[in-house]
Design a protein around this motif. Sequence first.
Motif, mmCIF file in Angstrom:
data_model
loop_
_atom_site.group_PDB
_atom_site.id
_atom_site.type_symbol
_atom_site.label_atom_id
_atom_site.label_comp_id
_atom_site.label_asym_id
_atom_site.label_seq_id
_atom_site.Cartn_x
_atom_site.Cartn_y
_atom_site.Cartn_z
ATOM 1 N N LEU A 39 0.785 -1.193 0.052
ATOM 2 C CA LEU A 39 0.109 -0.064 -0.070
ATOM 3 C C LEU A 39 0.965 1.275 0.086
ATOM 4 O O LEU A 39 0.499 2.289 -0.897
ATOM 5 C CB LEU A 39 -0.909 0.070 1.150
ATOM 6 C CG LEU A 39 -2.017 -0.938 1.294
ATOM 7 C CD1 LEU A 39 -3.000 -0.832 2.395
ATOM 8 C CD2 LEU A 39 -2.876 -1.020 0.064
ATOM 9 N N TYR A 40 1.920 1.260 0.698
ATOM 10 C CA TYR A 40 2.879 2.396 0.848
ATOM 11 C C TYR A 40 3.401 2.647 -0.488
ATOM 12 O O TYR A 40 3.566 3.834 -1.107
ATOM 13 C CB TYR A 40 3.904 2.189 1.998
ATOM 14 C CG TYR A 40 4.691 3.479 2.200
ATOM 15 C CD1 TYR A 40 4.159 4.362 3.052
ATOM 16 C CD2 TYR A 40 6.003 3.620 1.531
ATOM 17 C CE1 TYR A 40 4.788 5.556 3.285
ATOM 18 C CE2 TYR A 40 6.602 5.004 1.786
ATOM 19 C CZ TYR A 40 6.217 5.703 2.635
ATOM 20 O OH TYR A 40 6.893 6.975 2.863
ATOM 21 N N THR A 42 2.492 1.669 -3.380
ATOM 22 C CA THR A 42 1.326 2.423 -4.357
ATOM 23 C C THR A 42 1.107 3.687 -4.420
ATOM 24 O O THR A 42 0.979 4.492 -5.229
ATOM 25 C CB THR A 42 0.061 1.294 -4.013
ATOM 26 O OG1 THR A 42 0.326 0.076 -4.339
ATOM 27 C CG2 THR A 42 -1.131 1.826 -5.112
ATOM 28 N N ALA A 43 1.145 4.191 -2.907
ATOM 29 C CA ALA A 43 0.762 5.691 -2.879
ATOM 30 C C ALA A 43 1.874 6.360 -3.079
ATOM 31 O O ALA A 43 1.817 7.722 -3.424
ATOM 32 C CB ALA A 43 0.563 5.636 -1.232
ATOM 33 N N TYR A 44 3.260 5.858 -2.790
ATOM 34 C CA TYR A 44 4.543 6.595 -2.974
ATOM 35 C C TYR A 44 5.485 5.974 -3.796
ATOM 36 O O TYR A 44 6.474 5.302 -3.189
ATOM 37 C CB TYR A 44 5.251 6.919 -1.608
ATOM 38 C CG TYR A 44 4.041 7.617 -0.620
ATOM 39 C CD1 TYR A 44 3.652 9.021 -0.703
ATOM 40 C CD2 TYR A 44 3.541 7.071 0.477
ATOM 41 C CE1 TYR A 44 2.926 9.823 0.024
ATOM 42 C CE2 TYR A 44 2.626 7.931 1.317
ATOM 43 C CZ TYR A 44 2.231 8.804 0.963
ATOM 44 O OH TYR A 44 1.460 9.596 1.728
ATOM 45 N N ASN A 82 -0.597 12.654 4.958
ATOM 46 C CA ASN A 82 -0.351 11.129 4.040
ATOM 47 C C ASN A 82 -1.572 10.973 3.186
ATOM 48 O O ASN A 82 -2.347 9.963 3.130
ATOM 49 C CB ASN A 82 -0.136 9.944 4.847
ATOM 50 C CG ASN A 82 1.015 9.895 5.444
ATOM 51 O OD1 ASN A 82 2.068 9.970 5.028
ATOM 52 N ND2 ASN A 82 1.040 9.689 7.009
ATOM 53 N N ASP A 83 -2.029 12.128 2.256
ATOM 54 C CA ASP A 83 -3.270 11.938 1.774
ATOM 55 C C ASP A 83 -3.025 11.055 0.561
ATOM 56 O O ASP A 83 -4.116 10.433 0.313
ATOM 57 C CB ASP A 83 -3.313 13.303 1.139
ATOM 58 C CG ASP A 83 -3.670 14.569 2.149
ATOM 59 O OD1 ASP A 83 -4.155 14.272 3.005
ATOM 60 O OD2 ASP A 83 -3.355 15.673 1.671
ATOM 61 N N GLU A 84 -1.987 10.783 0.025
ATOM 62 C CA GLU A 84 -1.784 9.789 -1.069
ATOM 63 C C GLU A 84 -2.138 8.228 -0.488
ATOM 64 O O GLU A 84 -2.771 7.639 -0.946
ATOM 65 C CB GLU A 84 -0.397 9.801 -1.773
ATOM 66 C CG GLU A 84 -0.411 10.933 -2.584
ATOM 67 C CD GLU A 84 0.511 11.982 -1.624
ATOM 68 O OE1 GLU A 84 0.471 11.837 -0.678
ATOM 69 O OE2 GLU A 84 0.810 13.170 -2.356
ATOM 70 N N LEU A 85 -1.634 8.245 0.681
ATOM 71 C CA LEU A 85 -1.843 6.591 1.379
ATOM 72 C C LEU A 85 -3.276 6.587 1.830
ATOM 73 O O LEU A 85 -3.766 5.483 1.547
ATOM 74 C CB LEU A 85 -0.920 6.544 2.483
ATOM 75 C CG LEU A 85 -0.942 5.268 3.175
ATOM 76 C CD1 LEU A 85 -0.625 3.849 2.114
ATOM 77 C CD2 LEU A 85 0.299 5.305 4.185
ATOM 78 N N VAL A 88 -5.243 5.270 -1.315
ATOM 79 C CA VAL A 88 -4.960 4.231 -1.528
ATOM 80 C C VAL A 88 -5.694 3.270 -0.775
ATOM 81 O O VAL A 88 -6.535 2.226 -0.856
ATOM 82 C CB VAL A 88 -3.402 3.702 -1.453
ATOM 83 C CG1 VAL A 88 -3.366 2.303 -1.649
ATOM 84 C CG2 VAL A 88 -2.588 4.357 -2.837
#
Length: 98
Positions: A39-40, A42-44, A82-85, A88
């Motif tokens: 997940l991390y 994927t987000a970053y 952590n908006d991107e995370l 996801v």
Amino acid sequence: MDKKTFQKKIIELYQEDEMVMIRLFIQWCQRKELDPHVLYRTAYPTQRDNEILTQLLASEETYDDIVVENDTMLDLLQLFGNDELAFVVAEEIEKTRK
């Protein structure tokens, strides 16, 4: 307390809170049978693995006594920027609702 000491204390408290947020993220992932690293990443995708996440996962600590609801997880991630995370995680939540 002088300004420098006060600033240092604020940073320490933020870092402690960030550790709690990461622990809760790990617990949320474990309950959902998701890999926190995946997940991390994927987000970053352009960042290296999160060292704190890696260390906490390697510690083999379990967080079975804590239940983090989906909305709480999203709020925590956004609170720490952590908006991107969070996006996801929201996608994963949506997958389970379908």
